[in-house]
Design an enzyme around this catalytic site. Sequence first.
Site, PDB file in Angstrom:
ATOM      1  N   ASP A  61     -12.162  -6.619  -2.397  1.00  0.00           N
ATOM      2  CA  ASP A  61     -13.035  -7.796  -2.234  1.00  0.00           C
ATOM      3  C   ASP A  61     -14.408  -7.322  -1.785  1.00  0.00           C
ATOM      4  OD1 ASP A  61     -11.100  -7.617   0.389  1.00  0.00           O
ATOM      5  OD2 ASP A  61     -13.166  -8.002   0.947  1.00  0.00           O
ATOM      6  N   GLU A  95       0.815  -1.217   0.000  1.00  0.00           N
ATOM      7  CA  GLU A  95       0.000   0.000   0.000  1.00  0.00           C
ATOM      8  C   GLU A  95       0.854   1.273   0.000  1.00  0.00           C
ATOM      9  OE1 GLU A  95      -3.981  -1.670   2.250  1.00  0.00           O
ATOM     10  OE2 GLU A  95      -2.256  -1.146   3.466  1.00  0.00           O
TER      11      GLU A  95
HETATM   12  N1  SAH Z   1      -2.539 -10.427   3.106  1.00  0.00           N
HETATM   13  C1  SAH Z   1      -2.265 -10.158   4.477  1.00  0.00           C
HETATM   14  C2  SAH Z   1      -3.474 -10.080   5.367  1.00  0.00           C
HETATM   15  C3  SAH Z   1      -4.349  -8.962   4.978  1.00  0.00           C
HETATM   16  S1  SAH Z   1      -5.519  -8.547   6.183  1.00  0.00           S
HETATM   17  C4  SAH Z   1      -1.280 -11.158   5.043  1.00  0.00           C
HETATM   18  O1  SAH Z   1      -1.403 -12.345   4.794  1.00  0.00           O
HETATM   19  O2  SAH Z   1      -0.409 -10.703   5.734  1.00  0.00           O
HETATM   20  C5  SAH Z   1      -6.497  -7.461   5.193  1.00  0.00           C
HETATM   21  C6  SAH Z   1      -5.957  -6.058   4.980  1.00  0.00           C
HETATM   22  O3  SAH Z   1      -6.701  -5.437   3.957  1.00  0.00           O
HETATM   23  C7  SAH Z   1      -6.124  -5.169   6.198  1.00  0.00           C
HETATM   24  O4  SAH Z   1      -5.076  -4.227   6.270  1.00  0.00           O
HETATM   25  C8  SAH Z   1      -7.496  -4.496   5.978  1.00  0.00           C
HETATM   26  O5  SAH Z   1      -7.470  -3.132   6.312  1.00  0.00           O
HETATM   27  C9  SAH Z   1      -7.771  -4.657   4.480  1.00  0.00           C
HETATM   28  N2  SAH Z   1      -8.999  -5.380   4.093  1.00  0.00           N
HETATM   29  C10 SAH Z   1      -9.310  -5.662   2.801  1.00  0.00           C
HETATM   30  N3  SAH Z   1     -10.456  -6.364   2.729  1.00  0.00           N
HETATM   31  C11 SAH Z   1     -10.910  -6.541   3.994  1.00  0.00           C
HETATM   32  C12 SAH Z   1     -12.040  -7.217   4.555  1.00  0.00           C
HETATM   33  N4  SAH Z   1     -12.915  -7.863   3.787  1.00  0.00           N
HETATM   34  N5  SAH Z   1     -12.185  -7.198   5.910  1.00  0.00           N
HETATM   35  C13 SAH Z   1     -11.289  -6.565   6.694  1.00  0.00           C
HETATM   36  N6  SAH Z   1     -10.180  -5.927   6.215  1.00  0.00           N
HETATM   37  C14 SAH Z   1      -9.978  -5.907   4.873  1.00  0.00           C
END
Ligand code: SAH
Length: 232
Positions: free
Chosen positions: A200, A13
């Site tokens: 998503d 990001e």
């Molecule tokens: N890919 C990461 C985990 C991501 S957690 C890993 O494996 O380390 C999701 C991140 O995207 C968070 O920073 C949150 O702010 C955002 N996000 C995107 N979609 C989301 C959803 N459906 N619910 C909660 N957070 C979401």
Amino acid sequence: MKKVGIIGAMELEVEALKWAMQIRRRVEKASMEFLEGTLNGTETVVVRSGIGKVNAALCTQILCDCFEVTHIINTGVAGSLKNEINIGDIVVSTDALHHDVDVRVFGYPLGEVPQLGCLAFPADDRLVQLAVNCCKEVNPDIEVYQGRVVSGDQFISDKGVKNRIIENFQGFCVEMEGASIAHTAYLNHVPFVIIRAISDKADDSAEMDYPSFEKAAAVHSAALVEHMLPVI
Ligand code: SAH
């Protein structure tokens, strides 16, 4: 003089912003690296906070205390809470709240932190308008929405949970940092805006969609932030 703090939870990001920046100083604090310099001709501090509300809150406080930023922008990805808001679209916060706070037993509305006198933390109107206008210039093919961002320490990937959050809070998108950045900025009287590109739909398809779309979404949000800096 203006000095803009830019927070992304994850490296993808903020990486494009870090590349584009003229870095003057690197400061490590609370295991986070704060990059100070100019970006698109504007004094900025760019930082990856890490994921979740605690990381984001303490990162924001450091930006206020140690860097004395005048504005805070949160860039990143989020899950959509509205049918019409599609993957790739952008949501600019009008306000933000914690969807996982529940002190109703003492008479507070769901989501309200006790003794604060405020359910949702309002974003700065001027930053909101700048973000919306810049988005139309930078990303003309992407729809941009203004609305509420809701945050909690959970990845939302279940239709039932998503629907409950929609009913309770009327959010436009859900993520894991925005409300705590907003909360901290509010307590420090620093204007903020949250800019999130949709990765998503926060339902049963989220687990599949998120990994495919997170990178492109993150890049769109960051491009918008870079573009709006000179006009802040
Ligand atoms: N890919 C990461 C985990 C991501 S957690 C890993 O494996 O380390 C999701 C991140 O995207 C968070 O920073 C949150 O702010 C955002 N996000 C995107 N979609 C989301 C959803 N459906 N619910 C909660 N957070 C979401």
